[in-house]
Design a protein around this motif. Sequence first.
Motif, PDB file in Angstrom:
ATOM      1  N   ASN A 209       0.846  -1.196   0.000  1.00 33.19           N
ATOM      2  CA  ASN A 209       0.000   0.000   0.000  1.00 33.19           C
ATOM      3  C   ASN A 209       0.879   1.243   0.000  1.00 33.19           C
ATOM      4  O   ASN A 209       2.088   1.158   0.126  1.00 33.19           O
ATOM      5  N   GLY A 210       0.250   2.368  -0.134  1.00 31.09           N
ATOM      6  CA  GLY A 210       1.004   3.617  -0.061  1.00 31.09           C
ATOM      7  C   GLY A 210       1.346   4.140  -1.436  1.00 31.09           C
ATOM      8  O   GLY A 210       0.876   3.633  -2.454  1.00 31.09           O
ATOM      9  N   ASP A 211       2.175   5.162  -1.445  1.00 32.01           N
ATOM     10  CA  ASP A 211       2.531   5.847  -2.686  1.00 32.01           C
ATOM     11  C   ASP A 211       3.255   4.903  -3.661  1.00 32.01           C
ATOM     12  O   ASP A 211       4.289   4.333  -3.319  1.00 32.01           O
ATOM     13  N   PRO A 212       2.730   4.737  -4.891  1.00 33.19           N
ATOM     14  CA  PRO A 212       3.375   3.801  -5.827  1.00 33.19           C
ATOM     15  C   PRO A 212       4.599   4.384  -6.548  1.00 33.19           C
ATOM     16  O   PRO A 212       5.235   3.679  -7.318  1.00 33.19           O
ATOM     17  N   THR A 213       4.912   5.661  -6.283  1.00 30.60           N
ATOM     18  CA  THR A 213       6.000   6.302  -7.038  1.00 30.60           C
ATOM     19  C   THR A 213       7.285   5.480  -7.007  1.00 30.60           C
ATOM     20  O   THR A 213       7.978   5.345  -8.017  1.00 30.60           O
TER      21      THR A 213
END
Lengths: 389, 290
Positions: A209-213
């Motif tokens: 989860n979280g920012d995929p950057t």
Amino acid sequence: MKRTHHRAAAAAVLSLTVPLGLTACSDSGGSTDGPIKVGAINGITGLFQTPEVPKTVKAVFDEVNAAGGIGGRKLELVSKDDAMDPQRSGQAARELIQSSKVVAFAGSSSAVDCGLNRATYSKEKIVSIPAVGVDPACFTSPNIAPVNPGPYGLTTAMLYYASETLKRDKVCLNYTVLPGSGGGIEAAIKEWTNLTGKTLALKNLAVGNGDPTRYLVADKNAGCQAVVYNAVVGPWFAQARTQGMQKVDFLLAANSYTDANAKVIPPDMSAYAGTEWQPYTDTTLPGNGRWAKLVEAHGIQKTAFSQGAVMAADVFVQVLKTIKGDITRKTVTDAFKKMKPIQYPMVGTPWVFGPGKEHSPIKGSRFVKAENGGWKVLPGGFTVPGKVS
Amino acid sequence: MVNSVIAGLTSGGGYALLGLCVVLTYRLVAVVNFAMTAVGAFGAFVMVSLTDAGLDVWSSLVLGAASAALLSAALGAALVRWFAGHRERTKAAVTVALYVALTAVGLRLFGGTTTGAHRFPDPFGAPVFTVGGVVVPRSVLVSLAFAALITLGVGLLLTRTGLGLRLQALSERPATAEVVGIPAPRLAVGVWAGVGAVTMLVIVLVAPRLGGDFSTLSGLISTALAVAMVGAFRSLPLTLAGGLVLGCLEGASSAVESIQKYQGVVPFLVILVLLWWRSRGEVWDTAHSR
């Protein structure tokens, strides 16, 4: 004191009746008159929700019953919600087999059923034809044969499509893998390598989860031209766009093939989705007409899972009709183990149960592309890895 | 590796904002609010539902923030009315129950991960500059600026203004505050409403990066709490730093293949070590002061 006596008496009665009850169940394996009881374990509440599946199976059974049933006997679906809870799933299987005396399971759709209940199904010599096979055990058990290619077959098909149809040299894979499924995904990648002689430019089976950057930047560094992906869609594409990855082809797994996801993909991004059955967004495709008519008539949501439900119920009924004589658990199991393959238009390969120790009869996938906030069905039919179309 | 850390750092502003909302609530009303992100997500989804219905973005944003403020105020009013004299843990438990309830309602109303995905407006999505192959969009700078603004603004409000003093009194000694004439219940409900609206704005700002469906957005509470822990639920600057550290750690752990599988755990392990290190210092101080 009195209460203790009562408890002791109740325990004595139980200890006498329970083994007797069990013996009676395993001997009978479903009665030979009255309705034919068919079990299903479905996720209705909890994290994996498929309420449309039992409704659709019931709609098929109602249709069969209206036409006179099977050998004059009506089909009765007994569906239990396991809420993706292992304990409830195990209990549901035991209750359906021992108390409801179902002759088989058809149209299950649970994320935990196969792994938990495979031993029970083998021990009780009962077959299950899930509408949606989710965990690896659905495809590697002697008494379970789903009607979908499943996440592993689909992964091979997606990789194959990326390298062979889209002709991308640098194929990458970014997956969120459920605990215990990593081996299945590795095997799927290996199958693709065996068929094509190609290897992945980047593999990450721990997309969280979280920012995929951070994952997208890694893909960029590896020079990925195609990325096979199975996690949350919205932020992935928003950030891929920010990172300037408009020329990369993203191939999404079947779980992402929804109307809502088509709308969140920015128009300048290239997104494909693998579908397990004929794409549900086009009702004119082979096999989809019957499904669409049925679910529309019953006010059921049009989803890929309801396609699986129609197919599971249809093949189940078709095999049941071949049984001569009594329909019991034993005769049903025998019929499935000895059946001939069924050509079903909604999938890429014939469906068969058969005598093997594991069953994964459906291979391949069709592909759709995100365009103008919807999914466009791509021509070329099913992509079955290793089979020249 | 460096690129991944930079990529992680760009997420830090969003994480910091989430953590700051938790600390803000705790400092102002002395409640660890587990339902915070669910309330924010609720407002955010009211907003996108209105834009879907054809309303313009700004009016939808205002109405979405108002709905989150209202929901948060209702939650605050319930806590003030029925749980004022209770311990912090009881109040936290109430918010956990509300989190579960709100998530279930939100799932029903707005759909699950795949069926309820929404494209949130991303007015700050345009790239500003590129560092080591990582494109940094304007939203990163906006998040960081918003986080710094909250840190500084709330810090000053609490220490330099009469309202801040009253709020601190309310948070630390609600009963005493009421005795000395501070309208405690009304002020508390007002604070709850304000925090609800701010959380909604934060959720809308981070949604293009961190998730476009209700369950993912309301689930951001775990990240928010982890970041707030770095600041020990008190220090706003440390919470801001915590967000950035969490981002960097996520980036770094996803770059190393051997620990990739455990990348979800790594940041929390580091936070645990940080907390242990700090508490070790406190134990040392306590031992010496005796």
